[in-house]
Enzyme design. Sequence first.
Site, PDB file in Angstrom:
ATOM      1  N   ARG A  15     -25.894  -5.935   6.348  1.00  0.00           N
ATOM      2  CA  ARG A  15     -25.415  -7.331   5.780  1.00  0.00           C
ATOM      3  C   ARG A  15     -25.538  -8.529   6.711  1.00  0.00           C
ATOM      4  O   ARG A  15     -25.399  -9.484   6.299  1.00  0.00           O
ATOM      5  CB  ARG A  15     -23.826  -7.145   5.542  1.00  0.00           C
ATOM      6  CG  ARG A  15     -23.424  -5.909   4.652  1.00  0.00           C
ATOM      7  CD  ARG A  15     -21.930  -5.824   4.285  1.00  0.00           C
ATOM      8  NE  ARG A  15     -21.801  -6.867   3.044  1.00  0.00           N
ATOM      9  CZ  ARG A  15     -20.659  -7.312   2.552  1.00  0.00           C
ATOM     10  NH1 ARG A  15     -19.488  -6.855   3.103  1.00  0.00           N
ATOM     11  NH2 ARG A  15     -20.674  -8.016   1.221  1.00  0.00           N
ATOM     12  N   LYS A  43       0.871  -1.184  -0.082  1.00  0.00           N
ATOM     13  CA  LYS A  43       0.028  -0.074   0.090  1.00  0.00           C
ATOM     14  C   LYS A  43       0.896   1.246  -0.088  1.00  0.00           C
ATOM     15  O   LYS A  43       1.910   1.101   0.573  1.00  0.00           O
ATOM     16  CB  LYS A  43      -0.853  -0.176   1.239  1.00  0.00           C
ATOM     17  CG  LYS A  43      -2.078  -1.112   1.122  1.00  0.00           C
ATOM     18  CD  LYS A  43      -2.896  -0.780   2.495  1.00  0.00           C
ATOM     19  CE  LYS A  43      -4.257  -1.714   2.170  1.00  0.00           C
ATOM     20  NZ  LYS A  43      -4.833  -1.592   3.359  1.00  0.00           N
ATOM     21  N   GLU A  94     -19.851  -9.243   9.307  1.00  0.00           N
ATOM     22  CA  GLU A  94     -21.032  -8.479  10.297  1.00  0.00           C
ATOM     23  C   GLU A  94     -21.937  -9.861  10.531  1.00  0.00           C
ATOM     24  O   GLU A  94     -22.431  -9.474  11.635  1.00  0.00           O
ATOM     25  CB  GLU A  94     -21.607  -7.562   8.987  1.00  0.00           C
ATOM     26  CG  GLU A  94     -20.876  -6.458   8.699  1.00  0.00           C
ATOM     27  CD  GLU A  94     -19.965  -6.600   7.528  1.00  0.00           C
ATOM     28  OE1 GLU A  94     -19.332  -5.630   6.986  1.00  0.00           O
ATOM     29  OE2 GLU A  94     -20.000  -7.634   6.787  1.00  0.00           O
TER      30      GLU A  94
END
Length: 615
Positions: free
Chosen positions: A392, A278, A364
């Site tokens: 979700r 990243k 979730e």
Amino acid sequence: MTEYLDRINSPADLRNLDREALHEVADELRAFLLDSVSKTGGHLASNLGTVELTIALHYIYNTPYDRLVWDVGHQVYAHKVLTGRRLAMQHLRMLGGISGFPRREESEYDTFGTGHSSTSISAALGMAVAARLRGEDRKVVAVIGDGAMTAGMAFEALNNAGAMDANLLVVLNDNDMSISPNVGALNQYLAKLLASRFYSVVRRGGEKVLGMAPSILELAKRAEEHVKGMMMPGTLFEEFGFNYIGPIDGHDLDALLSSLQNIRDFKGPQFLHVVTKKGKGYKLAEDDPCFYHGVTKFDPQNGMDQPAPSTRPSYTQVFGDWICDMAAVDKHLVAITPAMREGSGLVRFAEEYPERYFDVGIAEQHALTFAAGLACEGYKPVVAVYSTFLQRAYDQLIHDIVVQKLPVMFAIDRAGIVGADGSTHMGAYDLSFLRCLPNMMIMAPKDENECRQMLYTAYMQNTPTAVRYPRGAGCGARVEQPMHVLPIGRGEILRQGKRIAICAFGSLVMSSLAAADKLDATLVNMRFIKPLDDELLEKLSSGHDLIVTVEENVIMGGAGSAVLESLERRGIRIPVLQLGLPDAPVEHGSQAELLARCGLDSAGILASILSRLSE
């Protein structure tokens, strides 16, 4: 200098270049992204990390005929630039500009709209099966990050894809955690070998020969898997039915091109493990990819400044302070978040109460049932979750928590208009999908202090509860440290007026105040969506000619609908004007711009009421 980028208006232009030129393209593209995002804001570190991978995919695959599906979409800026949207990047995530995520209506190269994680493999598998049903030699690639691989949906898709033997390539962009360590030159050699046509031919040919003697074939397979288990990190994915290849350096453009070129003609499910960094190419982002994940405008030479302390705490900060204060007096409090520690305000809690802090990853569904299990054993779980992500886990919310009436509390952040992240991140539906559930208490605060008191009120209940609050700061109300339980199901009249009664919920109470002043209307802070203050509504109906409901939620099934239902139950006939979010996705832009566009700023609320009065 963008000598090559100036000539690239589509991946076809990219594919017309010699491979040697692609290194220059990568340098130009990375520099362009840094300059562009520094002027608009957006997701930076993740996009800098996928430059070479994006170039290689579009160079080897015949996009858009070949399908390329990006998971989440935090890393698609290079993809957007190479697919004809370079000039549009100057309006990235702005009202009327291009989205920060893939959107099907924006480009034919955005084959699947994403914003939430872990959907790419399922969608790509559907596309691969569709190609097989049509008899098309279409290639399909899903690019998924290591974070998104923590979600169960990704593994459900892997399991299904392996069983279907679909022609599908899954690219794991491993840019944070290492699924398995890179073990040096031998590992790199084996990765290249596994990506070669020679290996594929030999392996399949060997299986054909050994297939005449099944016991020998089984012995050979076991030997191969034991060797891989010691030297390669792909045994898990092989067990799902994928041919595992990697890990390879995601910034080695030549290695990427060679591997993808070979893989492109493989049949069946393929899994390419790519390791990237990243923030690649911008040292400040490399050193602190979390800080440079989502950025505002900044000077690339000097980097981003640490944000100045706000004179007004955000609702997220109010929650973060409250949960630490509450944990200090109740040892049964536990905090759960699905990979949103920073965003949900749990950094301090995680440091002070590490044994009671649980980040379950992007999962979730698991988060809610895990909370239910803790509640069964006498603990008081607080689930910190964004409104858009709570959707979700709706099945778990109903069956595992609400039906069993377990005391799980939901601190719902980013409720209502979120802003530049667009339609996939708007918290537009939670009042509607929560209100219909039995045993559920729902509150929405008008300001920061009321948020603290509502959090305490919710926690002290022995049923499922939810407090929903918006992104950012409130009106600057002083937060009182002493905590008290609010009168359950009771609103408060903030302004007594005539003819018109404005019943405002949560974040839009203060926006409604200016309209109420100009109209000499009564203004009510309803506080509770469920249970609703039926008695107050009956009182308002007898002294006013019009009731106006205002909420930062879709009108259909929301708080205004609850008011209509309450009046109907009591046989009360009075005109009601419902103001809220439209029956359409709310696109990206600033919070202020979007609230104004939806008619939910002070001017819009006033205009809607005046329009109704003139009818």
